[in-house]
Motif scaffolding. Structure first.
Motif, mmCIF file in Angstrom:
data_model
loop_
_atom_site.group_PDB
_atom_site.id
_atom_site.type_symbol
_atom_site.label_atom_id
_atom_site.label_comp_id
_atom_site.label_asym_id
_atom_site.label_seq_id
_atom_site.Cartn_x
_atom_site.Cartn_y
_atom_site.Cartn_z
ATOM 1 N N GLY A 14 26.739 -3.275 70.399
ATOM 2 C CA GLY A 14 25.727 -3.936 69.581
ATOM 3 C C GLY A 14 25.592 -3.320 68.206
ATOM 4 N N GLY A 18 27.158 -5.576 65.243
ATOM 5 C CA GLY A 18 26.086 -6.099 64.407
ATOM 6 C C GLY A 18 26.269 -5.700 62.950
ATOM 7 N N SER A 21 29.077 -7.650 61.472
ATOM 8 C CA SER A 21 28.696 -9.041 61.275
ATOM 9 C C SER A 21 27.949 -9.223 59.958
ATOM 10 N N ILE A 61 25.977 -13.989 71.744
ATOM 11 C CA ILE A 61 25.427 -12.894 70.945
ATOM 12 C C ILE A 61 25.565 -13.182 69.455
ATOM 13 N N THR A 65 22.796 -12.733 66.097
ATOM 14 C CA THR A 65 23.310 -11.695 65.199
ATOM 15 C C THR A 65 23.647 -12.273 63.833
ATOM 16 N N SER A 68 20.586 -13.331 61.864
ATOM 17 C CA SER A 68 19.917 -12.209 61.214
ATOM 18 C C SER A 68 20.579 -11.874 59.890
ATOM 19 N N SER A 227 22.375 -7.753 71.926
ATOM 20 C CA SER A 227 21.603 -8.417 70.868
ATOM 21 C C SER A 227 20.469 -7.545 70.352
ATOM 22 N N SER A 230 22.434 -5.452 67.898
ATOM 23 C CA SER A 230 23.264 -6.138 66.904
ATOM 24 C C SER A 230 22.429 -6.871 65.862
ATOM 25 N N VAL A 231 21.286 -7.417 66.269
ATOM 26 C CA VAL A 231 20.454 -8.186 65.334
ATOM 27 C C VAL A 231 19.918 -7.311 64.198
ATOM 28 N N ALA A 234 22.786 -6.125 61.917
ATOM 29 C CA ALA A 234 23.321 -7.168 61.040
ATOM 30 C C ALA A 234 22.525 -7.234 59.738
#
Length: 276
Positions: A14, A18, A21, A61, A65, A68, A227, A230-231, A234
């Motif tokens: 994550g 993230g 991403s 996911i 992500t 965000s 998540s 990762s959120v 990001a």
């Protein structure tokens, strides 16, 4: 069912996926798919099932992500929303079809073709004389949006990735986007397009996936834990885009493309390091 090492692995996925991403405008699937696959097979999940769940869960996911990252990009650049949504309308359809194709046909030849294309694109980004944000080769209209969005959506669904690794260089090369504009537009595109692939992986995995806490080929355990990290990562990555020199950002993205190209051809450095 899973050990503490498994859950720690999900947290690390994550964090790194993230950040990638948000920074690069990609979904992070190029990290999430092979690393989830490694964790699943490490705990004894059948490789065929592990791959399908890794692909489907990666797309699930990618939605929060990429959203965000897209939110942060949109605050810095208001012009990314319209082209991102126009591309995504057709990308959702392509993503759904791609997800179904992943369960029906071998994609080896397609992977090799696009692997070679990615290597060519990455070399062009590193050594080409073309300036980002220059004159477009193709008009960015409804027809070109439909074709590009649909094709990249199919790739997204088939390979469990957001599609940004294909979309970003093509926006720069064909339509004259700057790299930062392309990254922001890609984040918007990915957030929507992954929905199409997600639906197809849920549908095709119903009654087939015996793993607990799953919906179709989507692992809810992996989705929630990855998540959670990762959120926010990001958002951090997206903010960093506007603080990095564009030349350096271009070099970083080209390296990611080289990795993706080599991986699609059949030589995955991460998988080799992990012993897959």
């Amino acid at each position: 069912m899973f050990s503490i090492i498994f859950y720690i692995g999900l947290i690390l996925i994550g964090i790194f996926a993230g950040f990638a991403s948000g920074l690069l405008g990609v979904g992070g699937g190029f990290l999430m798919v092979p690393l989830q696959f490694f964790l699943f097979t490490h705990v004894g999940i059948d490789p065929s099932l592990a791959m399908m769940v890794s692909l489907g869960t990666s797309l699930a996911i990618i939605i929060p992500t990429a959203s965000s990252g897209a939110y942060q990009h949109q605050k810095k650049n208001k012009d990314i929303l319209k082209p991102g949504i126009r591309l995504a309308i057709f990308g959702i359809i392509g993503g759904f079809i791609g997800g179904l194709l992943a369960n029906l046909i071998p994609s080896r030849i397609l992977q090799i073709i696009f692997g070679v294309l990615l290597l060519i694109i990455s070399l062009d980004m590193l050594f080409g004389s073309r300036e980002d944000g220059g004159k477009s080769l193709i008009e960015f209209n409804l027809v070109s949006c439909a074709i590009l969005g649909f094709l990249i959506g199919i790739l997204s669904g088939m390979m469990g990735v957001g599609g940004g690794t294909f979309l970003i260089p093509l926006l720069c090369i064909l339509f004259g986007f700057s790299l930062i504009e392309a990254i922001g537009t890609s984040s918007v595109f990915i957030a929507f397009t992954a929905i199409g692939g997600l639906v197809s992986y849920i549908y095709s995995g119903l009654g087939v996936n015996p793993m607990p806490y799953s919906i179709g080929y989507i692992s809810l355990i992996n989705f929630v834990l990855i998540s959670l990290f990762s959120v926010p990562m990001a958002r951090i990555g997206a903010n960093l885009v506007y603080k990095m020199p564009e030349k350096r950002l271009k070099q970083v993205f080209a390296i990611v493309l080289i990795y993706m190209g080599i991986k699609m051809i059949g030589f995955d450095p991460i998988a080799m390091l992990l012993g897959l």
